[in-house]
Design a protein around this motif. Structure first.
Motif, PDB file in Angstrom:
ATOM      1  N   ASP A 437      53.845  36.312  87.075  1.00  0.00           N
ATOM      2  CA  ASP A 437      54.789  36.238  88.191  1.00  0.00           C
ATOM      3  C   ASP A 437      56.241  36.308  87.744  1.00  0.00           C
ATOM      4  O   ASP A 437      57.150  36.325  88.570  1.00  0.00           O
ATOM      5  N   GLN A 438      56.478  36.353  86.433  1.00  0.00           N
ATOM      6  CA  GLN A 438      57.834  36.487  85.902  1.00  0.00           C
ATOM      7  C   GLN A 438      58.213  37.935  85.603  1.00  0.00           C
ATOM      8  O   GLN A 438      59.300  38.196  85.096  1.00  0.00           O
ATOM      9  N   GLY A 439      57.304  38.859  85.891  1.00  0.00           N
ATOM     10  CA  GLY A 439      57.582  40.276  85.661  1.00  0.00           C
ATOM     11  C   GLY A 439      57.185  40.764  84.287  1.00  0.00           C
ATOM     12  O   GLY A 439      57.350  41.943  83.978  1.00  0.00           O
ATOM     13  N   ALA A 440      56.677  39.860  83.439  1.00  0.00           N
ATOM     14  CA  ALA A 440      56.314  40.249  82.073  1.00  0.00           C
ATOM     15  C   ALA A 440      54.944  40.909  82.052  1.00  0.00           C
ATOM     16  O   ALA A 440      54.027  40.489  82.768  1.00  0.00           O
ATOM     17  N   ILE A 441      54.803  41.936  81.204  1.00  0.00           N
ATOM     18  CA  ILE A 441      53.515  42.590  80.961  1.00  0.00           C
ATOM     19  C   ILE A 441      53.255  42.514  79.461  1.00  0.00           C
ATOM     20  O   ILE A 441      54.111  42.883  78.641  1.00  0.00           O
ATOM     21  N   THR A 442      52.072  42.008  79.099  1.00  0.00           N
ATOM     22  CA  THR A 442      51.726  41.832  77.687  1.00  0.00           C
ATOM     23  C   THR A 442      50.491  42.659  77.373  1.00  0.00           C
ATOM     24  O   THR A 442      49.510  42.652  78.118  1.00  0.00           O
ATOM     25  N   PHE A 443      50.557  43.407  76.247  1.00  0.00           N
ATOM     26  CA  PHE A 443      49.433  44.206  75.772  1.00  0.00           C
ATOM     27  C   PHE A 443      48.893  43.591  74.485  1.00  0.00           C
ATOM     28  O   PHE A 443      49.666  43.172  73.613  1.00  0.00           O
ATOM     29  N   TRP A 444      47.551  43.512  74.388  1.00  0.00           N
ATOM     30  CA  TRP A 444      46.923  43.109  73.137  1.00  0.00           C
ATOM     31  C   TRP A 444      46.088  44.269  72.605  1.00  0.00           C
ATOM     32  O   TRP A 444      45.286  44.843  73.330  1.00  0.00           O
ATOM     33  N   SER A 445      46.288  44.593  71.332  1.00  0.00           N
ATOM     34  CA  SER A 445      45.427  45.572  70.690  1.00  0.00           C
ATOM     35  C   SER A 445      44.130  44.857  70.317  1.00  0.00           C
ATOM     36  O   SER A 445      44.145  43.904  69.523  1.00  0.00           O
ATOM     37  N   LEU A 446      43.001  45.265  70.905  1.00  0.00           N
ATOM     38  CA  LEU A 446      41.741  44.580  70.675  1.00  0.00           C
ATOM     39  C   LEU A 446      41.208  44.809  69.268  1.00  0.00           C
ATOM     40  O   LEU A 446      40.339  44.059  68.805  1.00  0.00           O
ATOM     41  N   GLY A 447      41.731  45.830  68.584  1.00  0.00           N
ATOM     42  CA  GLY A 447      41.317  46.062  67.206  1.00  0.00           C
ATOM     43  C   GLY A 447      42.116  45.221  66.225  1.00  0.00           C
ATOM     44  O   GLY A 447      41.561  44.486  65.415  1.00  0.00           O
ATOM     45  N   THR A 448      43.453  45.281  66.325  1.00  0.00           N
ATOM     46  CA  THR A 448      44.329  44.578  65.367  1.00  0.00           C
ATOM     47  C   THR A 448      44.816  43.243  65.911  1.00  0.00           C
ATOM     48  O   THR A 448      45.387  42.449  65.165  1.00  0.00           O
ATOM     49  N   LYS A 449      44.615  42.989  67.190  1.00  0.00           N
ATOM     50  CA  LYS A 449      45.101  41.800  67.894  1.00  0.00           C
ATOM     51  C   LYS A 449      46.637  41.711  67.874  1.00  0.00           C
ATOM     52  O   LYS A 449      47.222  40.645  68.061  1.00  0.00           O
ATOM     53  N   GLN A 450      47.238  42.871  67.673  1.00  0.00           N
ATOM     54  CA  GLN A 450      48.690  42.949  67.736  1.00  0.00           C
ATOM     55  C   GLN A 450      49.140  42.787  69.188  1.00  0.00           C
ATOM     56  O   GLN A 450      48.498  43.255  70.116  1.00  0.00           O
ATOM     57  N   ILE A 451      50.279  42.098  69.405  1.00  0.00           N
ATOM     58  CA  ILE A 451      50.814  41.849  70.742  1.00  0.00           C
ATOM     59  C   ILE A 451      52.034  42.731  70.967  1.00  0.00           C
ATOM     60  O   ILE A 451      52.928  42.795  70.126  1.00  0.00           O
ATOM     61  N   VAL A 452      52.044  43.429  72.127  1.00  0.00           N
ATOM     62  CA  VAL A 452      53.193  44.245  72.529  1.00  0.00           C
ATOM     63  C   VAL A 452      53.674  43.716  73.879  1.00  0.00           C
ATOM     64  O   VAL A 452      52.902  43.679  74.843  1.00  0.00           O
ATOM     65  N   ASN A 453      54.930  43.296  73.951  1.00  0.00           N
ATOM     66  CA  ASN A 453      55.497  42.756  75.186  1.00  0.00           C
ATOM     67  C   ASN A 453      56.375  43.795  75.880  1.00  0.00           C
ATOM     68  O   ASN A 453      57.031  44.607  75.232  1.00  0.00           O
ATOM     69  N   SER A 454      56.377  43.715  77.198  1.00  0.00           N
ATOM     70  CA  SER A 454      57.219  44.623  77.979  1.00  0.00           C
ATOM     71  C   SER A 454      57.841  43.862  79.135  1.00  0.00           C
ATOM     72  O   SER A 454      57.130  43.190  79.890  1.00  0.00           O
TER      73      SER A 454
END
Length: 947
Positions: A437-454
């Protein structure tokens, strides 16, 4: 209203009759009158009866708030005392303009209405009155007021009656002659018998006279009773038809409109009632079953096997149900409202979650429990990865648990900033995304578990969806924007702005476009590459859900207006408008596109069969509006023009093709293509341009300019043998050009503008003019006939055999002509809307008439309508494929394909059954009392429940 309507009579009927008998209709425009239902009913009745409508503004209104009937007219303003006198003079001029025609129009309309209501042949026109009336109708085809459809039908039936009367007199004369001859032969033998019978006859005559008088009195009484009953029946039928039209235009009113039209048609089968029914039938799918739950429908998930779906309800139940018959296979119960449900890709596992934090992993075949997980906090979303190995559970404490389905061991735990709203796996299984609800979108790479924020949005995110190729994610937010984001970098790739918050987003199956649903009541379709808005659809309320069919052809939406609508993704045509009992919440197509399941806030789940959509077989969408379309004689290629460009296309459409393949074969840049024609051999294309040029083009792109008419727009057609090209010019003549010798000249010259030309296989050239059609024999180069055809004959088409000709004017008068005794004679007249194209199928068994937003299909051998196809915009071309059941249509920017084999004919005898098959119930007792007052209740549709 106060003085002329007698007490205890139907005031609306009196007003409508007054309008019918008036010369002109003045509509006083004010904020109150444009909103008044009664005022708009009266205005529609005046428009229907083709009255001269004079709009007078007495108080300021926004023109957008007015209906198109008066919005398109020139307004007269009497808002202040200073405007009164000069504006009143304008009113007088408007009323008295062509007063002779105005009076004749009123007289004809009143007589036509009287005949239509009573169906009394004695009320038809005769002799010179008929001929004068027909002449006035033809002359004033484009006048104000225009001749009404009823007047045209009245003239048509009057002509038929006069022919019948003439034949009857001839037969009667022959019968009298034979009778006189026989009487003379028997006269001598009868004299003696007559003399002996005179005494007895005198007594018998007196008794017979008394008996005949009694019979006459009884017959008069019976006739009066019959006439009264018939008039009452006509009035009741017209009342139901008028109400059906009102509800037809109301949001969510199609069920009510259909029942009223059924009542009208059952009482008196008029063309008006039939037209209402046919339009409603085309807008309503067939209901399969309605299922009632105890609370709001919060989620619908479709099984991969295409046969079943799960509906999750606020009442704590989730039921697996078959699409085909709506039968429940099993239900599972939770402690709290069931918030979400998801199937594994192989369909073996079903997962449901509830508001109390329980997640149930079930055997999808029988509903048996495999695993129960309890988080103690509401689980908003459950998702299974595309490979079926991972289960993601999103909780209201902003945490997401991902477990392995094989042993339910924890694979990863993630969190988001703010309150969790929506989650999704990417189609390739590489990414998992969540939004808050804050407008944030978070991506997780299911292979490396790397986090990408937008930080794609500034406010709450309502919905997210990955593109089919997993390269982008679309999100809709309360900041009025939809944003395409890269999961690899978190960067914004594309941003589109709506006029209110974006509550729903969805990608097309091919990823070429996406849709957004906004609280401004609009659903928008956007190009995924350029961000260009392709089209805009109006729901007429806040949209709560929008989904795209698996084949990408349809967009379904629902919202607070209590309707579910299905739109064509090709051109935005409204294919269905389904009334529901409460604001809609959830929608899903079956995986095979055959069914649509809907859920609402009252807990009702409805299944609808979409079989009528099977006729739609694909489409090609251009970047610009289509001007012309021509199909080669054997159907192996087609030509289409957009402004100055010409495209040569393969009509065998690839099911996934949505844009024209390749580039245009010709680009004239500053010129507009006016007309196209293909020679009978299918090797040469001819075109005319807005600059007056006639150009031929072969399929390799080689061109030759044949003529230049200095800017005169030109209709063109090849001769049946393909040796000559004929073109009609603005100089009121038909010219020819030999394609072999180059010889050119004037084939025919007239004294009025040529509206259309067409050629038959029998070497006839038909030339359409205003009020007549010229038939020209190409073998002898002579005029063989001149047909009296009212209106501007802008559309002409021979059937494949050359034995039938159809002509139509933009005003909606369509005539079918057939050869009889070597001459074309008028066979049928079809009352349609504003025609924009006509075509026969290759066997000549069907006639297609293109109008705005629809295609009417007729049997040309009976002149009756058999089916109707939904479309969007003006149908500029209709092209049936040879030796096929396929029909190619063109409107706006779209070429669309229809498979006519899947369209069922609906005759007049079948129309009630067909309409009833689209309904879910009859009128309730309260509804019946509202519409029919003290009439005894009856079930209008046998087999449907009475609520």
């Amino acid at each position: 209203d106060w003085e002329d309507i007698p007490p205890a009579v139907g005031w609306l009927d009196q007003i409508l009759q007054g309008i019918e008998q008036a010369d002109a209709f003045i509509f006083l425009i004010s904020p109150d009158s444009v909103k008044s239902e009664v005022c708009n009913v009266e205005l529609e009745h005046a428009h229907k009866n083709a009255k001269r409508i004079i709009p007078i503004v007495v108080r300021e209104v926004n023109p957008k708030d007015t209906v198109a009937i008066i919005r398109d007219l020139n307004w007269i303003f009497i808002r202040t005392p200073e405007e009164f006198q000069p504006s009143l003079e304008k009113v007088k001029v408007a009323i008295n303009l062509d007063v002779d025609w105005l009076k004749e129009h009123r007289r004809l309309q009143v007589r036509a209405l009287d005949w239509d209501r009573q169906k009394n042949p004695s009320l038809l026109l005769r002799g010179s009155d008929l001929r004068n009336a027909a002449k006035m109708i033809g002359v004033h085809e484009e006048s104000d007021p225009k001749p009404s459809d009823l007047q045209k039908i009245y003239i048509l039936f009057s002509r038929r009656a006069e022919r019948v009367l003439t034949i009857t007199w001839i037969i009667a004369a022959l019968a009298l002659f034979v009778l006189a001859l026989l009487s003379y032969v028997a006269f001598q033998g009868q004299q003696l018998a007559i003399a002996k019978e005179k005494e007895a006859e005198a007594a018998r005559v007196e008794a017979e006279a008394n008996r005949e008088e009694a019979d006459r009195n009884a017959a008069i009484a019976r006739a009066q009773k019959t006439a009264a009953e018939k008039n009452a029946l006509i009035a009741q039928s017209q009342r139901s038809a008028a109400r059906a039209q009102i509800y037809q235009s109301r949001t969510g009113g199609l069920f009510t409109s259909t029942l009223l039209a059924i009542d009208s048609y059952q009482k008196l089968p008029t063309t008006e009632a039939e037209g209402i029914l046919r339009k409603n039938i085309s807008l309503l799918p067939i209901p399969v079953k309605e299922i009632q739950y105890g609370g709001d429908i919060l989620s619908i998930a479709v099984s991969p096997d295409e046969n079943t779906f799960v509906a999750a309800s606020e009442d704590g139940t989730a039921c697996l149900t078959r699409f085909e018959d709506g039968e429940s296979i099993y239900c599972t119960e939770s402690s709290g409202p069931v918030l979400d449900a998801a199937f594994s890709p192989d369909g073996s596992i079903l997962v449901v979650s509830d508001s109390l934090g329980e997640v149930h992993v079930l055997n999808a075949d029988d509903g048996s429990l495999i695993k129960q997980i309890n988080f103690g906090v509401s689980v908003r979303d459950v998702n299974i990865s595309p490979d079926g190995k991972l289960l993601a559970m999103a909780r209201d404490d902003a945490r997401i648990n991902i477990v392995k389905i094989s042993d339910f061991a924890l694979y990863g735990e993630f969190s988001v900033f703010g309150n969790l709203r929506v989650t999704a796996f990417s189609p390739d299984g590489r990414w998992f995304a969540a939004a808050s609800d804050q407008g944030a979108i978070t991506f997780w790479s299911l292979g490396t578990k790397q986090i990408v924020n937008s930080g794609a949005h500034r406010e709450e995110v309502f919905e997210i969806a990955f593109s089919p190729d997993s390269q982008t994610l679309i999100s809709g937010s309360a900041d009025n924007c939809a944003v395409l984001t890269s999961p690899f970098s978190g960067k914004q790739l594309l941003k589109v702005l709506n006029e209110d918050r974006v509550v729903n987003v969805a990608f097309s199956p091919d990823g070429e476009w996406f849709v957004t649903a906004s609280d401004d009541f609009r659903i928008r379709v956007w190009d995924a590459k350029s961000g260009e808005e392709r089209m805009r659809l109006l729901q007429e309320s806040i949209v709560s859900e929008v989904v795209i069919s698996p084949n990408g052809y349809w967009i379904a939406s629902t919202g607070s207006d209590r309707t579910v609508r299905v739109w064509s993704a090709a051109n935005g045509a409204e294919m269905f408008q389904i009334p529901i009992n409460a604001p809609g919440t959830k929608l899903q197509f079956s995986a095979d596109n055959k069914y649509l399941v809907t859920g609402d806030q009252d807990g009702q789940v409805s299944i609808w069969e979409l079989s009528t959509l099977d006729a739609n077989n694909g489409y090609i969408r251009f970047d610009e509006f289509i001007g012309n379309v021509e199909l080669s004689p054997n159907g192996d290629w087609l030509a289409a023009s957009t402004n100055g460009q010409v495209w040569l296309l393969d009509p065998n459409l690839n099911a996934t093709q949505t844009s024209p393949q390749g580039k245009p074969i010709l680009d004239l840049r500053q010129e507009t293509i006016y007309d196209l024609a293909i020679d009978p051999a299918g090797t040469l294309l001819a075109l005319s341009t807005s600059e007056g040029r006639i150009i031929t083009l072969n399929r390799t792109g080689s061109t030759q300019t044949l003529s230049n008419n200095s800017g005169n727009t030109t209709k063109i057609v090849f001769s049946p043998d393909g040796q000559n090209l004929f073109f009609a010019t603005g100089n009121e003549e038909v010219q020819f050009r030999s394609l072999n010798s180059g010889e050119a000249g004037i084939l025919w010259k007239g004294n009025s503008a040529i509206a259309s030309i067409t050629a038959s296989k029998n070497n006839l050239l038909a030339i359409g003019l205003n009020g007549r059609i010229i038939l020209f024999d190409l073998t002898s180069n002579t005029v063989t006939a001149e047909l009296d055809s009212p209106g501007n004959n802008q559309f002409l088409q021979f059937d494949p055999s050359g034995s039938s000709l159809v002509s139509s004017s933009p005003s909606g008068q369509t005539l079918i002509w057939k050869i009889k005794n070597g001459q074309f004679e008028r066979f049928f007249e079809i009352a349609s809307g504003q025609v924009s194209s006509i075509a026969f199928n290759t066997s000549g068994s069907r006639l297609f008439i293109g109008e705005t937003d629809q295609i009417l299909v007729f049997d040309p051998n009976t002149g009756t309508e058999v089916s109707r196809l939904r479309q969007k915009g003006e149908l500029i071309a209709l092209a049936p494929l040879p030796n096929s059941t396929m029909l190619l249509t063109a409107s706006l920017r779209t070429l669309q394909y229809f498979d006519l084999s899947s369209i069922k004919d609906i005759s007049g005898l079948q129309i009630i059954d067909s309409a009833c098959s689209r309904l879910t119930q009859n009128f309730s007792a309260a509804e019946w009392a509202f519409f029919f007052e003290k009439d005894e209740y009856k079930s209008l549709c046998e087999g449907l429940p009475i609520p």
